[in-house]
Scaffold this motif. Structure first.
Motif, PDB file in Angstrom:
ATOM      1  N   LEU A  35       0.848  -1.179   0.000  1.00  0.00           N
ATOM      2  CA  LEU A  35       0.000   0.000   0.000  1.00  0.00           C
ATOM      3  C   LEU A  35       0.890   1.237   0.000  1.00  0.00           C
ATOM      4  O   LEU A  35       1.633   1.467   0.946  1.00  0.00           O
ATOM      5  CB  LEU A  35      -0.902  -0.004   1.236  1.00  0.00           C
ATOM      6  CG  LEU A  35      -1.870   1.154   1.376  1.00  0.00           C
ATOM      7  CD1 LEU A  35      -2.891   1.141   0.232  1.00  0.00           C
ATOM      8  CD2 LEU A  35      -2.586   1.076   2.708  1.00  0.00           C
ATOM      9  N   PRO A  36       0.850   2.045  -1.067  1.00  0.00           N
ATOM     10  CA  PRO A  36       1.717   3.222  -1.116  1.00  0.00           C
ATOM     11  C   PRO A  36       1.278   4.277  -0.110  1.00  0.00           C
ATOM     12  O   PRO A  36       0.083   4.442   0.153  1.00  0.00           O
ATOM     13  CB  PRO A  36       1.562   3.723  -2.548  1.00  0.00           C
ATOM     14  CG  PRO A  36       0.326   3.125  -3.066  1.00  0.00           C
ATOM     15  CD  PRO A  36       0.063   1.886  -2.276  1.00  0.00           C
ATOM     16  N   ARG A  37       2.262   4.963   0.453  1.00  0.00           N
ATOM     17  CA  ARG A  37       1.989   5.966   1.482  1.00  0.00           C
ATOM     18  C   ARG A  37       2.639   7.294   1.107  1.00  0.00           C
ATOM     19  O   ARG A  37       3.688   7.329   0.491  1.00  0.00           O
ATOM     20  CB  ARG A  37       2.514   5.501   2.830  1.00  0.00           C
ATOM     21  CG  ARG A  37       1.844   4.218   3.279  1.00  0.00           C
ATOM     22  CD  ARG A  37       2.196   3.900   4.717  1.00  0.00           C
ATOM     23  NE  ARG A  37       1.421   2.763   5.180  1.00  0.00           N
ATOM     24  CZ  ARG A  37       0.197   2.843   5.675  1.00  0.00           C
ATOM     25  NH1 ARG A  37      -0.396   3.999   5.790  1.00  0.00           N
ATOM     26  NH2 ARG A  37      -0.443   1.758   6.072  1.00  0.00           N
ATOM     27  N   ARG A  38       1.981   8.368   1.518  1.00  0.00           N
ATOM     28  CA  ARG A  38       2.530   9.711   1.332  1.00  0.00           C
ATOM     29  C   ARG A  38       3.688   9.914   2.295  1.00  0.00           C
ATOM     30  O   ARG A  38       3.926   9.105   3.186  1.00  0.00           O
ATOM     31  CB  ARG A  38       1.447  10.756   1.602  1.00  0.00           C
ATOM     32  CG  ARG A  38       0.322  10.714   0.616  1.00  0.00           C
ATOM     33  CD  ARG A  38      -0.707  11.807   0.967  1.00  0.00           C
ATOM     34  NE  ARG A  38      -1.727  11.890  -0.045  1.00  0.00           N
ATOM     35  CZ  ARG A  38      -2.846  11.174  -0.046  1.00  0.00           C
ATOM     36  NH1 ARG A  38      -3.074  10.320   0.931  1.00  0.00           N
ATOM     37  NH2 ARG A  38      -3.723  11.306  -1.014  1.00  0.00           N
ATOM     38  N   ALA A  39       4.378  11.032   2.133  1.00  0.00           N
ATOM     39  CA  ALA A  39       5.510  11.343   3.004  1.00  0.00           C
ATOM     40  C   ALA A  39       5.111  11.390   4.471  1.00  0.00           C
ATOM     41  O   ALA A  39       5.900  11.038   5.345  1.00  0.00           O
ATOM     42  CB  ALA A  39       6.131  12.675   2.583  1.00  0.00           C
ATOM     43  N   ASP A  40       3.858  11.789   4.752  1.00  0.00           N
ATOM     44  CA  ASP A  40       3.402  11.872   6.142  1.00  0.00           C
ATOM     45  C   ASP A  40       2.859  10.549   6.682  1.00  0.00           C
ATOM     46  O   ASP A  40       2.381  10.477   7.811  1.00  0.00           O
ATOM     47  CB  ASP A  40       2.348  12.973   6.295  1.00  0.00           C
ATOM     48  CG  ASP A  40       1.073  12.702   5.504  1.00  0.00           C
ATOM     49  OD1 ASP A  40       0.951  11.631   4.864  1.00  0.00           O
ATOM     50  OD2 ASP A  40       0.194  13.576   5.519  1.00  0.00           O
ATOM     51  N   GLY A  41       2.923   9.482   5.887  1.00  0.00           N
ATOM     52  CA  GLY A  41       2.482   8.164   6.329  1.00  0.00           C
ATOM     53  C   GLY A  41       1.057   7.817   5.961  1.00  0.00           C
ATOM     54  O   GLY A  41       0.637   6.673   6.113  1.00  0.00           O
ATOM     55  N   TYR A  65       6.857   4.379   0.616  1.00  0.00           N
ATOM     56  CA  TYR A  65       6.700   5.830   0.733  1.00  0.00           C
ATOM     57  C   TYR A  65       7.049   6.537  -0.569  1.00  0.00           C
ATOM     58  O   TYR A  65       8.021   6.197  -1.238  1.00  0.00           O
ATOM     59  CB  TYR A  65       7.567   6.376   1.869  1.00  0.00           C
ATOM     60  CG  TYR A  65       7.064   5.923   3.206  1.00  0.00           C
ATOM     61  CD1 TYR A  65       6.041   6.607   3.844  1.00  0.00           C
ATOM     62  CD2 TYR A  65       7.586   4.797   3.812  1.00  0.00           C
ATOM     63  CE1 TYR A  65       5.547   6.179   5.064  1.00  0.00           C
ATOM     64  CE2 TYR A  65       7.100   4.357   5.037  1.00  0.00           C
ATOM     65  CZ  TYR A  65       6.084   5.057   5.645  1.00  0.00           C
ATOM     66  OH  TYR A  65       5.590   4.627   6.842  1.00  0.00           O
ATOM     67  N   TRP A  66       6.237   7.528  -0.893  1.00  0.00           N
ATOM     68  CA  TRP A  66       6.428   8.345  -2.093  1.00  0.00           C
ATOM     69  C   TRP A  66       6.546   9.791  -1.659  1.00  0.00           C
ATOM     70  O   TRP A  66       5.753  10.277  -0.870  1.00  0.00           O
ATOM     71  CB  TRP A  66       5.250   8.166  -3.050  1.00  0.00           C
ATOM     72  CG  TRP A  66       5.214   6.788  -3.625  1.00  0.00           C
ATOM     73  CD1 TRP A  66       4.704   5.675  -3.035  1.00  0.00           C
ATOM     74  CD2 TRP A  66       5.739   6.373  -4.869  1.00  0.00           C
ATOM     75  NE1 TRP A  66       4.865   4.584  -3.848  1.00  0.00           N
ATOM     76  CE2 TRP A  66       5.505   4.988  -4.990  1.00  0.00           C
ATOM     77  CE3 TRP A  66       6.373   7.031  -5.918  1.00  0.00           C
ATOM     78  CZ2 TRP A  66       5.886   4.262  -6.110  1.00  0.00           C
ATOM     79  CZ3 TRP A  66       6.753   6.307  -7.026  1.00  0.00           C
ATOM     80  CH2 TRP A  66       6.513   4.941  -7.107  1.00  0.00           C
ATOM     81  N   PHE A  67       7.578  10.478  -2.171  1.00  0.00           N
ATOM     82  CA  PHE A  67       7.872  11.850  -1.800  1.00  0.00           C
ATOM     83  C   PHE A  67       7.975  12.716  -3.046  1.00  0.00           C
ATOM     84  O   PHE A  67       8.349  12.230  -4.107  1.00  0.00           O
ATOM     85  CB  PHE A  67       9.229  11.929  -1.083  1.00  0.00           C
ATOM     86  CG  PHE A  67       9.302  11.118   0.171  1.00  0.00           C
ATOM     87  CD1 PHE A  67       9.024  11.693   1.392  1.00  0.00           C
ATOM     88  CD2 PHE A  67       9.664   9.780   0.138  1.00  0.00           C
ATOM     89  CE1 PHE A  67       9.096  10.953   2.559  1.00  0.00           C
ATOM     90  CE2 PHE A  67       9.734   9.030   1.291  1.00  0.00           C
ATOM     91  CZ  PHE A  67       9.450   9.631   2.514  1.00  0.00           C
TER      92      PHE A  67
END
Length: 81
Positions: A35-41, A65-67
């Motif tokens: 499950l991909p997550r944003r920088a903030d989780g 994580y994707w930034f």
């Protein structure tokens, strides 16, 4: 300017045309897409979640994580333009 999704969509279409649907193919990394997550989780939702999970699994990314470029720089993460 081209759409940044064009290479991904071309890859998916090419796989389907060759008879290898990406959703049935064993992943190169040997694992299931995470499950991909944003920088903030926070997890992504909708089509972003599916697209990022597919790309991450296909390219063998270990981290979910994707930034953005700037978010990575603020964390002093090594990035290339």
């Amino acid at each position: 300017m081209t759409n940044p999704l064009e290479p991904l969509m071309a890859d998916i279409i090419g796989r389907i045309e060759r008879g290898v649907p990406p959703w049935r193919q064993p992943w190169a990394s040997g694992g299931e897409p995470s499950l991909p997550r944003r920088a903030d989780g926070e997890p992504f939702s909708g089509s972003n979640a599916w697209l990022l999970a597919f790309v991450g699994a296909e390219r063998g990314y270990a981290s979910p994580y994707w930034f953005t470029f700037r978010q990575a720089l603020s964390l002093e993460a090594p990035v290339r333009k």
